[in-house]
Scaffold this active site. Structure first.
Site, PDB file in Angstrom:
ATOM      1  CB  ALA A   7     -12.509  -1.399   1.282  1.00  0.00           C
TER       2      ALA A   7
ATOM      3  N   GLY B 284     -16.442  -2.860   3.804  1.00  0.00           N
ATOM      4  CA  GLY B 284     -16.025  -4.040   3.060  1.00  0.00           C
ATOM      5  C   GLY B 284     -16.166  -5.211   4.160  1.00  0.00           C
TER       6      GLY B 284
ATOM      7  CD  GLU C 204     -19.742  -3.886   0.940  1.00  0.00           C
ATOM      8  OE1 GLU C 204     -18.675  -3.510   1.244  1.00  0.00           O
ATOM      9  OE2 GLU C 204     -20.456  -3.409  -0.063  1.00  0.00           O
TER      10      GLU C 204
ATOM     11  CD  GLU D 270     -19.506   1.266   2.721  1.00  0.00           C
ATOM     12  OE1 GLU D 270     -20.440   1.116   3.729  1.00  0.00           O
ATOM     13  OE2 GLU D 270     -18.884  -0.253   2.685  1.00  0.00           O
TER      14      GLU D 270
HETATM   15  N1  COA Z   1      -8.926   1.402   6.055  1.00  0.00           N
HETATM   16  C1  COA Z   1      -7.708   1.909   6.438  1.00  0.00           C
HETATM   17  N2  COA Z   1      -7.086   2.200   7.714  1.00  0.00           N
HETATM   18  C2  COA Z   1      -8.092   1.861   8.500  1.00  0.00           C
HETATM   19  C3  COA Z   1      -9.351   1.335   8.390  1.00  0.00           C
HETATM   20  C4  COA Z   1      -9.878   1.191   7.175  1.00  0.00           C
HETATM   21  N3  COA Z   1     -11.005   1.022   6.776  1.00  0.00           N
HETATM   22  N4  COA Z   1     -10.081   1.376   9.713  1.00  0.00           N
HETATM   23  C5  COA Z   1      -9.005   1.618  10.569  1.00  0.00           C
HETATM   24  N5  COA Z   1      -7.939   1.756  10.111  1.00  0.00           N
HETATM   25  C6  COA Z   1      -6.651   2.135  10.629  1.00  0.00           C
HETATM   26  C7  COA Z   1      -6.658   3.552  11.330  1.00  0.00           C
HETATM   27  O1  COA Z   1      -6.223   4.423  10.210  1.00  0.00           O
HETATM   28  C8  COA Z   1      -5.743   3.508  12.111  1.00  0.00           C
HETATM   29  O2  COA Z   1      -4.397   3.440  11.416  1.00  0.00           O
HETATM   30  P1  COA Z   1      -3.241   4.435  12.130  1.00  0.00           P
HETATM   31  O3  COA Z   1      -2.987   3.689  13.561  1.00  0.00           O
HETATM   32  O4  COA Z   1      -2.016   4.245  11.250  1.00  0.00           O
HETATM   33  O5  COA Z   1      -3.899   5.865  12.068  1.00  0.00           O
HETATM   34  C9  COA Z   1      -5.656   2.221  12.858  1.00  0.00           C
HETATM   35  O6  COA Z   1      -6.550   1.264  11.782  1.00  0.00           O
HETATM   36  C10 COA Z   1      -6.632   2.159  13.886  1.00  0.00           C
HETATM   37  O7  COA Z   1      -7.944   2.784  13.845  1.00  0.00           O
HETATM   38  P2  COA Z   1      -8.297   3.843  14.566  1.00  0.00           P
HETATM   39  O8  COA Z   1      -9.239   4.733  13.846  1.00  0.00           O
HETATM   40  O9  COA Z   1      -7.313   4.563  15.374  1.00  0.00           O
HETATM   41  O10 COA Z   1      -9.210   3.210  15.841  1.00  0.00           O
HETATM   42  P3  COA Z   1     -10.527   3.700  16.755  1.00  0.00           P
HETATM   43  O11 COA Z   1     -10.625   2.614  17.774  1.00  0.00           O
HETATM   44  O12 COA Z   1     -10.174   5.048  16.960  1.00  0.00           O
HETATM   45  O13 COA Z   1     -11.507   3.622  15.791  1.00  0.00           O
HETATM   46  C11 COA Z   1     -13.032   2.645  13.990  1.00  0.00           C
HETATM   47  C12 COA Z   1     -12.190   2.323  15.142  1.00  0.00           C
HETATM   48  C13 COA Z   1     -13.415   1.243  13.269  1.00  0.00           C
HETATM   49  C14 COA Z   1     -14.630   3.436  14.507  1.00  0.00           C
HETATM   50  C15 COA Z   1     -12.210   3.494  13.019  1.00  0.00           C
HETATM   51  O14 COA Z   1     -11.085   2.999  12.750  1.00  0.00           O
HETATM   52  C16 COA Z   1     -13.135   3.832  11.821  1.00  0.00           C
HETATM   53  O15 COA Z   1     -14.097   4.532  11.577  1.00  0.00           O
HETATM   54  N6  COA Z   1     -12.650   3.106  10.413  1.00  0.00           N
HETATM   55  C17 COA Z   1     -12.915   2.918   9.252  1.00  0.00           C
HETATM   56  C18 COA Z   1     -14.275   2.478   9.035  1.00  0.00           C
HETATM   57  C19 COA Z   1     -15.105   2.724   7.735  1.00  0.00           C
HETATM   58  O16 COA Z   1     -15.357   3.855   7.407  1.00  0.00           O
HETATM   59  N7  COA Z   1     -14.937   1.690   7.044  1.00  0.00           N
HETATM   60  C20 COA Z   1     -15.504   1.574   5.608  1.00  0.00           C
HETATM   61  C21 COA Z   1     -14.616   1.714   4.649  1.00  0.00           C
HETATM   62  S1  COA Z   1     -15.441   1.720   2.877  1.00  0.00           S
END
Ligand code: COA
Length: 260
Positions: free
Chosen positions: A66, A112, A115, A135
């Site tokens: 999400a 999400g 999910e 989460e």
């Molecule tokens: N919500 C909002 N933005 C998200 C996102 C999310 N769930 N997941 C990734 N993004 C965005 C990042 O903020 C980043 O945006 P920016 O370039 O404007 O800063 C972009 O997507 C790229 O992500 P980034 O984190 O730079 O890539 P990465 O390869 O270093 O890491 C992940 C990949 C998936 C490990 C990491 O993005 C992450 O942990 N995301 C969140 C996962 C999460 O907790 N999801 C559950 C949400 S309830």
């Protein structure tokens, strides 16, 4: 409705929906959830669409969760409303769709995103896919059905571990857990879901929709799945597809189902 966050392609009975916010790793914001709802509703009503596939744009992510930026400042009530509305219009909606929905997990499926994949009728994954419910690392719990569907698919102990550790599992582990049915190289994902969809499309669309209803009944509180099976089994006998399927077998020919 103009689609800004998803792309839909429709060919030979298969509608493929791409979640298309690659710069945000396809994170599910409110607008994307609404677009998915509207698109799935229309797809279900379209008799030419026999199978729906949900996947992510790009090679890195299915859906990375999400959209955290949208709910970071929410109150407890707003949080509950977010989960309730999302479950109603997208996650439960997909699970109960009459048309089969396959998740093609092409990269990160987190929070999400996992999910969403778990709400689909079954899942396939590319070798690079990574799945998890992170989460608790954000101080919250899965709210789009993850605490319910993950234990249904992988068992309570594994679900507890995945949710408590907030860790990610790779595609082969997901297959060993029963979370995904097939793991293939990313370049073969398209061909794999098309082959599966072709097999599904040989069968009666009505019988498939009744099977979805009966299987889902096993997981619904206060519903006797065996009774639902008896009812839906009986309903099949009143369809043209049943007559066609049984006649085709007896006449040693291929059935031509009309979905009626
Ligand atoms: N919500 C909002 N933005 C998200 C996102 C999310 N769930 N997941 C990734 N993004 C965005 C990042 O903020 C980043 O945006 P920016 O370039 O404007 O800063 C972009 O997507 C790229 O992500 P980034 O984190 O730079 O890539 P990465 O390869 O270093 O890491 C992940 C990949 C998936 C490990 C990491 O993005 C992450 O942990 N995301 C969140 C996962 C999460 O907790 N999801 C559950 C949400 S309830």
């Amino acid at each position: 409705m103009a689609l800004e966050n998803i792309i839909i392609e429709h060919e030979k009975g298969i509608a493929t929906i791409f979640i298309n916010r690659p710069e945000k790793l396809n994170a599910l914001n409110k607008a994307t959830i609404q677009e998915l709802h509207e698109t799935l509703k229309l797809a279900e009503q379209n008799p030419e669409i026999k199978v729906i596939v949900i996947t992510g744009s790009g090679e890195k992510a299915f859906v990375a969760g999400a959209d955290i930026s949208e709910f970071a400042h929410f109150s407890d009530e707003e949080g509950a409303t977010l989960a309730r509305k999302g479950q109603e219009i997208l996650f439960n909606f997909i699970e109960n769709l009459k048309t089969p929905v396959i998740a093609a997990i092409n990269g990160f499926a987190l929070g999400g995103g996992l999910e969403l994949a778990m709400a689909c009728h079954f899942r396939i994954a590319s070798e690079n896919a990574k799945m998890g419910l992170p989460e608790t690392s954000l101080g919250v719990i899965p709210g789009y059905g993850g605490t319910q569907r993950l234990p249904q698919l992988v068992g309570k102990g594994r679900a507890m571990e995945m949710i408590m550790t907030a860790g990610m599992i790779d595609a082969q582990t997901a297959k060993a857990y029963g979370l995904v049915n097939h793991v293939v190289p990313q370049a073969d994902l398209f061909a794999t879901y098309n082959q599966l969809a072709d097999k599904i499309m040989r069968n009666s669309p009505i019988a498939i929709s009744k099977a979805i209803e009966a299987i889902n009944a096993n997981f619904k509180d206060g519903v006797n799945g065996f009774d639902v099976e008896i009812r839906t089994f009986g309903e099949c006998f009143a369809t043209d597809d049943f007559k066609e399927g049984t006649n085709a077998f007896l006449e040693k020919r291929k059935a031509e189902f009309k979905g009626q």
